[in-house]
Scaffold this motif. Structure first.
Motif, PDB file in Angstrom:
ATOM      1  N   LEU A   1       0.818  -1.213   0.000  1.00 45.41           N
ATOM      2  CA  LEU A   1       0.000   0.000   0.000  1.00 45.41           C
ATOM      3  C   LEU A   1       0.855   1.268   0.000  1.00 45.41           C
ATOM      4  CD1 LEU A   1      -2.840  -1.102   2.454  1.00 45.41           C
ATOM      5  CD2 LEU A   1      -3.072  -0.670   0.007  1.00 45.41           C
ATOM      6  N   THR A   2       1.947   1.259   0.745  1.00 45.45           N
ATOM      7  CA  THR A   2       2.804   2.453   0.763  1.00 45.45           C
ATOM      8  C   THR A   2       3.504   2.662  -0.579  1.00 45.45           C
ATOM      9  OG1 THR A   2       4.549   1.115   1.821  1.00 45.45           O
ATOM     10  CG2 THR A   2       3.214   2.511   3.248  1.00 45.45           C
ATOM     11  N   ARG A   3       3.765   1.587  -1.292  1.00 49.60           N
ATOM     12  CA  ARG A   3       4.364   1.712  -2.626  1.00 49.60           C
ATOM     13  C   ARG A   3       3.391   2.355  -3.618  1.00 49.60           C
ATOM     14  NH1 ARG A   3       9.665   1.693  -2.031  1.00 49.60           N
ATOM     15  NH2 ARG A   3      10.635  -0.352  -1.896  1.00 49.60           N
ATOM     16  N   LEU A   4       2.105   2.224  -3.369  1.00 49.58           N
ATOM     17  CA  LEU A   4       1.118   2.788  -4.283  1.00 49.58           C
ATOM     18  C   LEU A   4       1.089   4.316  -4.230  1.00 49.58           C
ATOM     19  CD1 LEU A   4      -1.901   0.357  -3.712  1.00 49.58           C
ATOM     20  CD2 LEU A   4      -0.361   0.406  -5.672  1.00 49.58           C
ATOM     21  N   ILE A   5       1.669   4.886  -3.169  1.00 54.89           N
ATOM     22  CA  ILE A   5       1.653   6.339  -2.992  1.00 54.89           C
ATOM     23  C   ILE A   5       3.048   6.867  -3.318  1.00 54.89           C
ATOM     24  CG2 ILE A   5       1.147   8.223  -1.406  1.00 54.89           C
ATOM     25  CD1 ILE A   5      -0.503   6.203   0.239  1.00 54.89           C
ATOM     26  N   PRO A   6       3.259   7.458  -4.491  1.00 56.16           N
ATOM     27  CA  PRO A   6       4.611   7.831  -4.928  1.00 56.16           C
ATOM     28  C   PRO A   6       5.262   8.939  -4.105  1.00 56.16           C
ATOM     29  CG  PRO A   6       2.960   8.609  -6.497  1.00 56.16           C
ATOM     30  CD  PRO A   6       2.239   7.737  -5.520  1.00 56.16           C
ATOM     31  N   VAL A   7       4.479   9.678  -3.287  1.00 57.60           N
ATOM     32  CA  VAL A   7       5.075  10.762  -2.499  1.00 57.60           C
ATOM     33  C   VAL A   7       5.815  10.237  -1.269  1.00 57.60           C
ATOM     34  CG1 VAL A   7       3.423  12.500  -3.262  1.00 57.60           C
ATOM     35  CG2 VAL A   7       2.896  11.124  -1.242  1.00 57.60           C
ATOM     36  N   ILE A   8       5.570   8.975  -0.880  1.00 58.63           N
ATOM     37  CA  ILE A   8       6.294   8.388   0.247  1.00 58.63           C
ATOM     38  C   ILE A   8       7.689   7.995  -0.244  1.00 58.63           C
ATOM     39  CG2 ILE A   8       6.378   6.485   1.910  1.00 58.63           C
ATOM     40  CD1 ILE A   8       3.356   6.394   1.839  1.00 58.63           C
ATOM     41  N   PRO A   9       8.751   8.553   0.359  1.00 53.38           N
ATOM     42  CA  PRO A   9      10.112   8.268  -0.122  1.00 53.38           C
ATOM     43  C   PRO A   9      10.417   6.772  -0.142  1.00 53.38           C
ATOM     44  CG  PRO A   9      10.131  10.071   1.460  1.00 53.38           C
ATOM     45  CD  PRO A   9       8.745   9.488   1.495  1.00 53.38           C
ATOM     46  N   SER A  10      10.827   6.290  -1.294  1.00 55.21           N
ATOM     47  CA  SER A  10      11.096   4.865  -1.477  1.00 55.21           C
ATOM     48  C   SER A  10      12.217   4.381  -0.559  1.00 55.21           C
ATOM     49  CB  SER A  10      11.460   4.594  -2.940  1.00 55.21           C
ATOM     50  OG  SER A  10      11.704   3.237  -3.164  1.00 55.21           O
ATOM     51  N   ILE A  11      13.223   5.242  -0.351  1.00 54.93           N
ATOM     52  CA  ILE A  11      14.389   4.823   0.434  1.00 54.93           C
ATOM     53  C   ILE A  11      14.013   4.487   1.882  1.00 54.93           C
ATOM     54  CG2 ILE A  11      15.044   7.178   1.124  1.00 54.93           C
ATOM     55  CD1 ILE A  11      17.979   6.268   0.732  1.00 54.93           C
ATOM     56  N   ILE A  12      13.003   5.176   2.425  1.00 51.99           N
ATOM     57  CA  ILE A  12      12.567   4.903   3.791  1.00 51.99           C
ATOM     58  C   ILE A  12      11.974   3.504   3.886  1.00 51.99           C
ATOM     59  CG2 ILE A  12      10.915   5.569   5.595  1.00 51.99           C
ATOM     60  CD1 ILE A  12      11.265   8.455   4.711  1.00 51.99           C
ATOM     61  N   ILE A  13      11.128   3.156   2.919  1.00 53.58           N
ATOM     62  CA  ILE A  13      10.508   1.824   2.907  1.00 53.58           C
ATOM     63  C   ILE A  13      11.585   0.753   2.725  1.00 53.58           C
ATOM     64  CG2 ILE A  13       8.801   0.354   1.771  1.00 53.58           C
ATOM     65  CD1 ILE A  13       7.503   2.976   0.736  1.00 53.58           C
ATOM     66  N   ASN A  14      12.538   1.009   1.823  1.00 54.59           N
ATOM     67  CA  ASN A  14      13.612   0.040   1.565  1.00 54.59           C
ATOM     68  C   ASN A  14      14.410  -0.252   2.831  1.00 54.59           C
ATOM     69  OD1 ASN A  14      12.857   0.276  -1.125  1.00 54.59           O
ATOM     70  ND2 ASN A  14      14.542   1.619  -1.661  1.00 54.59           N
ATOM     71  N   ILE A  15      14.882   0.800   3.472  1.00 59.85           N
ATOM     72  CA  ILE A  15      15.778   0.641   4.621  1.00 59.85           C
ATOM     73  C   ILE A  15      15.042   0.072   5.823  1.00 59.85           C
ATOM     74  CG2 ILE A  15      17.199   1.897   6.285  1.00 59.85           C
ATOM     75  CD1 ILE A  15      18.021   3.765   4.005  1.00 59.85           C
ATOM     76  N   TYR A  16      13.850   0.600   6.106  1.00 62.77           N
ATOM     77  CA  TYR A  16      13.093   0.120   7.268  1.00 62.77           C
ATOM     78  C   TYR A  16      12.755  -1.364   7.122  1.00 62.77           C
ATOM     79  CZ  TYR A  16       9.584   0.056  10.985  1.00 62.77           C
ATOM     80  OH  TYR A  16       8.875  -0.240  12.130  1.00 62.77           O
ATOM     81  N   SER A  17      12.348  -1.750   5.915  1.00 69.79           N
ATOM     82  CA  SER A  17      12.016  -3.164   5.676  1.00 69.79           C
ATOM     83  C   SER A  17      13.248  -4.045   5.840  1.00 69.79           C
ATOM     84  CB  SER A  17      11.447  -3.342   4.268  1.00 69.79           C
ATOM     85  OG  SER A  17      10.280  -2.583   4.085  1.00 69.79           O
ATOM     86  N   ALA A  18      14.391  -3.566   5.337  1.00 68.98           N
ATOM     87  CA  ALA A  18      15.626  -4.361   5.402  1.00 68.98           C
ATOM     88  C   ALA A  18      16.124  -4.515   6.833  1.00 68.98           C
ATOM     89  CB  ALA A  18      16.709  -3.715   4.547  1.00 68.98           C
TER      90      ALA A  18
END
Length: 214
Positions: A124-141
């Motif tokens: 769901l967060t990937r569907l919203i392009p304004v959410i910085p991708s790098i935050i999702i990448n790092i937090y998930s990792a």
């Protein structure tokens, strides 16, 4: 040693993109699109090191390839970049990340909640392009989310935004009047995603409350 090698590799690629990113983009504009696999690889590096905003890269490739092929190329680039970033952080720094994520009680609770609902949250967060991708990448990792679950959720969630970038780029060149309809359509789409995300969080909290009451 492992952390140092990971960081050094990342910095060397970042330096290469900083020095040659403009030249590579000009190569794409001047006929590099004849080599789709090479272009997809370059799109990966542009997404991994955004010296040029990725929506601009997506628009250029959408104009060059058309909305369908352009969407495919920038989706491949963006998805591979997110997987590489995940791998960099997971392999090099997850042990540090776990200590930090579980050090504070509130952050620990948020992280555990995220891990329990990782697939839908990432998607769901990937569907919203304004959410910085790098935050999702790092937090998930840094969390305990599995590589497979992250890869599938992240890659699927990127599809609409990548289609948007490519379609906008193609429309600017061929049909500028379509931009208004695209803006309205994607605005409605984001509202639907937002309320779906709120509903998802609501039911997650309810289920968690029921689980804690037993």
């Amino acid at each position: 040693m492992r952390k140092g090698l990971v960081l050094l590799s990342y910095l060397l690629i970042a330096l290469f993109m900083y020095l040659y990113g403009e030249s590579l983009l000009n190569w794409i504009r001047q006929g590099g699109t004849d080599y789709m696999l090479v272009t997809a690889m370059l799109a990966t590096f542009f997404a991994l090191f955004p010296i040029i905003p990725y929506p601009i890269i997506g628009g250029i490739l959408g104009a060059a390839y058309g909305p369908i092929s352009g969407s495919l190329v920038i989706w491949l680039g963006s998805s591979l970049a997110s997987v590489l970033m995940f791998a960099f952080v997971r392999y090099g720094y997850q042990d540090w990340g776990k200590k930090w994520l579980y050090k504070y009680d509130r952050l620990s609770k948020i992280t555990k909640m995220f891990e329990q609902n990782a697939f839908m949250t990432i998607f769901l967060t990937r569907l919203i392009p304004v959410i910085p991708s790098i935050i999702i990448n790092i937090y998930s990792a840094l969390s305990r989310v599995s590589f497979i679950r992250y890869t599938i959720a992240s890659s699927l969630g990127k599809i609409p935004a990548m289609i948007l970038f490519a379609t906008v780029g193609n429309s600017i060149v061929n049909n500028p009047n379509d931009l208004l309809f695209l803006t309205i359509f994607y605005g409605i789409f984001l509202l639907v995603v937002y309320y779906a995300f709120k509903l998802f969080n609501h039911f997650t909290l309810i289920n968690k409350g029921k689980g804690g009451s037993h």
